[in-house]
Scaffold this motif. Structure first.
Motif, PDB file in Angstrom:
ATOM      1  N   GLU A  41       0.879  -1.355  -0.176  1.00  0.00           N
ATOM      2  CA  GLU A  41       0.050   0.186   0.033  1.00  0.00           C
ATOM      3  C   GLU A  41       0.882   1.076   0.296  1.00  0.00           C
ATOM      4  OE1 GLU A  41      -3.287   2.372   2.814  1.00  0.00           O
ATOM      5  OE2 GLU A  41      -2.077   0.775   3.550  1.00  0.00           O
ATOM      6  N   TYR A  42       2.078   1.333   0.843  1.00  0.00           N
ATOM      7  CA  TYR A  42       2.709   2.417   0.891  1.00  0.00           C
ATOM      8  C   TYR A  42       3.277   2.550  -0.449  1.00  0.00           C
ATOM      9  CZ  TYR A  42       7.029   5.122   1.764  1.00  0.00           C
ATOM     10  OH  TYR A  42       7.803   6.166   1.942  1.00  0.00           O
ATOM     11  N   LEU A  43       4.018   1.653  -0.998  1.00  0.00           N
ATOM     12  CA  LEU A  43       4.577   1.840  -2.398  1.00  0.00           C
ATOM     13  C   LEU A  43       3.763   2.326  -3.224  1.00  0.00           C
ATOM     14  CD1 LEU A  43       6.764  -1.594  -2.508  1.00  0.00           C
ATOM     15  CD2 LEU A  43       7.569   0.794  -1.811  1.00  0.00           C
ATOM     16  N   ILE A  44       2.519   2.074  -3.579  1.00  0.00           N
ATOM     17  CA  ILE A  44       1.483   2.279  -4.345  1.00  0.00           C
ATOM     18  C   ILE A  44       1.328   3.765  -4.176  1.00  0.00           C
ATOM     19  CG2 ILE A  44      -0.858   2.157  -5.209  1.00  0.00           C
ATOM     20  CD1 ILE A  44      -0.517  -0.907  -5.043  1.00  0.00           C
ATOM     21  N   MET A  88      -5.173  -7.431  -6.121  1.00  0.00           N
ATOM     22  CA  MET A  88      -6.051  -6.425  -6.244  1.00  0.00           C
ATOM     23  C   MET A  88      -7.413  -6.551  -5.150  1.00  0.00           C
ATOM     24  SD  MET A  88      -6.194  -4.686  -9.421  1.00  0.00           S
ATOM     25  CE  MET A  88      -7.944  -4.392  -9.686  1.00  0.00           C
ATOM     26  N   ALA A  89      -7.632  -7.962  -4.727  1.00  0.00           N
ATOM     27  CA  ALA A  89      -8.313  -7.963  -3.711  1.00  0.00           C
ATOM     28  C   ALA A  89      -7.818  -7.748  -2.204  1.00  0.00           C
ATOM     29  CB  ALA A  89      -8.565  -9.514  -3.467  1.00  0.00           C
ATOM     30  N   ASP A  90      -6.583  -8.025  -2.015  1.00  0.00           N
ATOM     31  CA  ASP A  90      -6.103  -7.515  -0.581  1.00  0.00           C
ATOM     32  C   ASP A  90      -5.871  -5.994  -0.592  1.00  0.00           C
ATOM     33  OD1 ASP A  90      -5.879 -10.077   0.213  1.00  0.00           O
ATOM     34  OD2 ASP A  90      -3.641 -10.226  -0.658  1.00  0.00           O
ATOM     35  N   LEU A  91      -5.478  -5.300  -1.656  1.00  0.00           N
ATOM     36  CA  LEU A  91      -5.111  -3.883  -1.565  1.00  0.00           C
ATOM     37  C   LEU A  91      -6.262  -2.920  -1.764  1.00  0.00           C
ATOM     38  CD1 LEU A  91      -1.837  -3.983  -3.794  1.00  0.00           C
ATOM     39  CD2 LEU A  91      -1.908  -3.449  -0.994  1.00  0.00           C
ATOM     40  N   THR A  92      -7.268  -3.614  -2.454  1.00  0.00           N
ATOM     41  CA  THR A  92      -8.617  -2.817  -2.573  1.00  0.00           C
ATOM     42  C   THR A  92      -9.192  -2.739  -1.082  1.00  0.00           C
ATOM     43  OG1 THR A  92      -9.858  -4.568  -3.102  1.00  0.00           O
ATOM     44  CG2 THR A  92      -9.315  -2.980  -4.485  1.00  0.00           C
ATOM     45  N   SER A  93      -8.961  -3.643  -0.345  1.00  0.00           N
ATOM     46  CA  SER A  93      -9.413  -3.749   1.284  1.00  0.00           C
ATOM     47  C   SER A  93      -8.748  -2.578   2.105  1.00  0.00           C
ATOM     48  CB  SER A  93      -9.230  -5.062   1.776  1.00  0.00           C
ATOM     49  OG  SER A  93      -7.727  -5.451   1.935  1.00  0.00           O
ATOM     50  N   LYS A  94      -7.442  -2.237   1.682  1.00  0.00           N
ATOM     51  CA  LYS A  94      -6.777  -1.035   1.969  1.00  0.00           C
ATOM     52  C   LYS A  94      -7.413   0.401   1.861  1.00  0.00           C
ATOM     53  CE  LYS A  94      -3.274  -1.615   4.382  1.00  0.00           C
ATOM     54  NZ  LYS A  94      -3.135  -1.877   5.847  1.00  0.00           N
ATOM     55  N   GLY A  95      -8.535   0.401   0.831  1.00  0.00           N
ATOM     56  CA  GLY A  95      -8.811   1.562   0.541  1.00  0.00           C
ATOM     57  C   GLY A  95      -8.444   2.061  -0.739  1.00  0.00           C
ATOM     58  N   LEU A  96      -7.398   1.337  -1.243  1.00  0.00           N
ATOM     59  CA  LEU A  96      -6.930   1.771  -2.637  1.00  0.00           C
ATOM     60  C   LEU A  96      -7.931   1.457  -3.819  1.00  0.00           C
ATOM     61  CD1 LEU A  96      -3.151   0.632  -2.366  1.00  0.00           C
ATOM     62  CD2 LEU A  96      -3.750   2.730  -2.649  1.00  0.00           C
ATOM     63  N   ILE A 128      -4.277   0.322  -8.417  1.00  0.00           N
ATOM     64  CA  ILE A 128      -3.730  -0.941  -8.067  1.00  0.00           C
ATOM     65  C   ILE A 128      -3.287  -1.361  -9.439  1.00  0.00           C
ATOM     66  CG2 ILE A 128      -3.638  -3.332  -7.088  1.00  0.00           C
ATOM     67  CD1 ILE A 128      -5.763  -2.231  -5.219  1.00  0.00           C
ATOM     68  N   ALA A 129      -4.529  -1.610 -10.504  1.00  0.00           N
ATOM     69  CA  ALA A 129      -4.100  -2.349 -11.754  1.00  0.00           C
ATOM     70  C   ALA A 129      -2.874  -1.447 -12.472  1.00  0.00           C
ATOM     71  CB  ALA A 129      -5.517  -2.135 -12.606  1.00  0.00           C
ATOM     72  N   GLY A 130      -2.892  -0.176 -12.227  1.00  0.00           N
ATOM     73  CA  GLY A 130      -1.919   0.671 -13.139  1.00  0.00           C
ATOM     74  C   GLY A 130      -0.505   0.470 -12.223  1.00  0.00           C
TER      75      GLY A 130
END
Length: 204
Positions: free
Chosen positions: A130-133, A175-183, A188-190
């Motif tokens: 999440e931090y990196l994105i 995608m599933a894990d990081l959308t749960s972080k609010g991204l 994420i796809a990009g």
């Protein structure tokens, strides 16, 4: 080892020649990188495991025009630190991060497959991704934060179809894990990049 990257943003069939440099010796890696660029490489892959200061990051990238050459960090002890030092070097050169391209080889799922455990923990790696994105989105939006290393499946004996299926499954997991972080799904796809094995039967 030379990799060939497809530039999918253009309608023409344009490929970028990338030279991956595995040595951890900073001076030697820089020498090889400069030589590769002089011979026509449009991108380089660099080992940043020994880069822990801005001075060392400067050394690694010395003589490389980052506006013309894609910078990819293929190995690091800490991708957040590598990213911070890289962003600092961009600012030090007075360049616009939006004009730069490249990637990080952050792949917590790939690490799990290779070592049987996460580098930190499930949550720790999720927080790191999440931090990196988020950081890349603010400073160098042309960069990819996460690489799905599909060639790991290939090297483990997967068929071409299995390699593609497992790679897409890994991307879906991110995608599933990081959308749960609010991204957002778009951010994420990009930020995802897929690295796939290739042999003589590459049309598959």
């Amino acid at each position: 080892e030379k990799l060939f990257e497809r530039d999918v943003k253009k309608e023409i069939n344009n490929w970028i020649i990338r030279q991956d440099i595995f040595t951890g010796n900073i001076a030697e890696a820089n020498r090889i990188a400069q030589d590769a660029v002089s011979r026509g490489a449009g991108a380089v892959g660099l080992n940043a495991k020994e880069v822990t200061s801005h001075k060392q990051m400067q050394q690694l990238l010395q003589g490389i025009d980052m506006t013309k050459t894609g910078i990819n960090f293929i190995s690091s002890r800490s991708y957040p630190l590598t990213l911070e030092l890289f962003i600092y070097e961009i600012a030090h050169r007075g360049q616009e991060g939006a004009n730069l391209a490249g990637s990080l080889n952050f792949d917590s799922i790939g690490y799990l497959l290779l070592h049987g455990n996460f580098h930190q923990s499930v949550q720790g790696n999720l927080d790191e991704g999440e931090y990196l994105i988020r950081t890349i989105g603010k400073h160098i939006p042309g960069f990819h934060a996460i690489t799905v290393n599909g060639h790991l499946f290939h090297n483990a004996g997967a068929t071409l179809v299995q390699e593609l299926a497992f790679s897409l499954a890994s991307g879906n997991e991110y995608m599933a894990d990081l959308t749960s972080k609010g991204l957002s799904a778009d951010s994420i796809a990009g930020s995802l990049r897929f690295s796939l094995g290739i042999g003589s039967d590459y049309f598959m």
